[in-house]
Design a protein around this motif. Structure first.
Motif, PDB file in Angstrom:
ATOM      1  N   PHE A 234       0.834  -1.205   0.000  1.00  0.00           N
ATOM      2  CA  PHE A 234       0.000   0.000   0.000  1.00  0.00           C
ATOM      3  C   PHE A 234       0.867   1.252   0.000  1.00  0.00           C
ATOM      4  N   PHE A 235       1.818   1.329   0.919  1.00  0.00           N
ATOM      5  CA  PHE A 235       2.625   2.543   1.035  1.00  0.00           C
ATOM      6  C   PHE A 235       3.695   2.621  -0.052  1.00  0.00           C
ATOM      7  N   CYS A 238       1.790   4.138  -2.832  1.00  0.00           N
ATOM      8  CA  CYS A 238       1.624   5.577  -2.571  1.00  0.00           C
ATOM      9  C   CYS A 238       2.924   6.344  -2.833  1.00  0.00           C
ATOM     10  N   SER A 239       4.039   5.772  -2.389  1.00  0.00           N
ATOM     11  CA  SER A 239       5.327   6.454  -2.563  1.00  0.00           C
ATOM     12  C   SER A 239       5.697   6.593  -4.030  1.00  0.00           C
ATOM     13  N   PHE A 241       3.881   7.363  -6.483  1.00  0.00           N
ATOM     14  CA  PHE A 241       3.264   8.540  -7.093  1.00  0.00           C
ATOM     15  C   PHE A 241       4.103   9.802  -6.860  1.00  0.00           C
ATOM     16  N   PHE A 284       6.451   8.007   2.905  1.00  0.00           N
ATOM     17  CA  PHE A 284       5.506   6.911   2.703  1.00  0.00           C
ATOM     18  C   PHE A 284       6.207   5.561   2.880  1.00  0.00           C
TER      19      PHE A 284
END
Length: 314
Positions: A234-235, A238-239, A241, A284
């Motif tokens: 998940f992270f 996110c990172s 992006f 993140f």
């Protein structure tokens, strides 16, 4: 062998009789078949109707705590009653009770730990095109998170072995179906899907009032499950992006430094943007590492809970 069929109920006075009368009185492989009704703070006469129908066990929660909580309390109670297999069904008579042996036999034969009854999504008479598409998308997302191949992740018509129930630890307030599937999949339990029939619709769902609410609740629950059970992915997602754009800006900066024909041009805004994006991306990643550590601690807690429940019978 004891089978307990549990029915979480909220204001099911009108449908409870049909639901219970549709359940089998005997099931192959079991010496005892008992019915457990969990009255989730009903304001009608659900409790009185359950007593009138001769239900074996009734739990009154006193207030409406939600389907997930009712399911969880029912599981705990059924384990205390010595259930070897637990089947969960809905109080609105949505599922065909005669199909319960389809859920229990793979467990009795030691071929599965959890069996999910899959509704005919494409041919479901009460599902709109929108809901069919959303059900398919939701099941696809849950398959990815849970690492299973179930075809109907939202189905509440399920069979559980005793050990599977001992391993469950539901924290979701919206729906237990997603979390129990994810926990079982991540615990390495064997999950099987079987085709089941559905009865004619008796009422609208109480979990959501319309399609937008269904999308919002389902999406937020899936994201929460992704965050809890796949924090690393998940992270990292996110990172990416932030880190990918910062990397591209860095390449652009290096290119312009070496091939710049305008000595008066400044690159400070690009450097500031690069720094912000890079720092955010690495933050993140750091949060993801912390999430992985928390996930490990939660797994240890689940193991402690499992052994506590297992030893309770002894």
């Amino acid at each position: 062998m004891k089978l307990i069929i549990q029915i979480p109920c909220f204001n099911e006075e009108k449908t409870l009789a049909d639901t219970i009368n549709n359940l089998p009185k005997t099931v192959y492989g079991f010496d005892f078949v008992e019915i457990l009704v969990i009255d989730d703070g009903s304001t009608d006469k659900t409790f009185e109707k359950a007593k009138e129908l001769g239900v074996d066990h009734i739990i009154q929660l006193g207030s409406n705590r939600g389907l997930a909580t009712a399911f969880k309390i029912g599981i705990e109670y059924a384990l205390d009653l010595g259930a070897d297999v637990i089947v969960n069904t809905d109080g609105d008579n949505q599922y065909c009770g005669e199909d319960i042996p389809k859920l229990t036999q793979p467990i009795v034969q030691k071929k599965a730990d959890m069996v999910i009854g899959c509704r005919p999504i494409n041919n479901h008479p009460d599902f709109s095109l929108q809901k069919k598409i959303l059900q398919r998308l939701g099941s696809w997302a849950l398959r990815k998170i849970s690492q299973t191949n179930t075809r109907d992740a939202a189905s509440g018509f399920r069979g559980f072995s005793r050990e599977t129930c001992q391993r469950l630890s539901i924290i979701s307030q919206f729906s237990y179906t997603m979390e129990s599937l994810i926990q079982a999949g991540n615990s390495g339990l064997r999950i099987k899907s079987v085709d089941i029939r559905v009865n004619k619709k008796t009422r609208n769902s109480r979990l959501f009032k319309n399609i937008p609410e269904f999308i919002f609740k389902s999406t937020s629950t899936i994201l929460m499950m992704f965050l809890l059970y796949r924090p690393g992915r998940f992270f990292t997602l996110c990172s990416s992006f932030f880190l990918i754009p910062s990397f591209l800006i860095g390449l652009r900066f290096i290119y312009l430094i070496y091939f710049n024909t305008d000595p008066s041009r400044t690159y400070i805004p690009s450097l500031i943007l690069l720094s912000i994006l890079a720092i955010t991306g690495f933050l993140f990643i750091a949060i993801g590492i912390i999430g992985i550590k928390i996930k490990s601690l939660r797994q240890i807690q689940h193991e402690i809970l499992y052994h506590t429940r297992k030893n309770k019978k002894n």
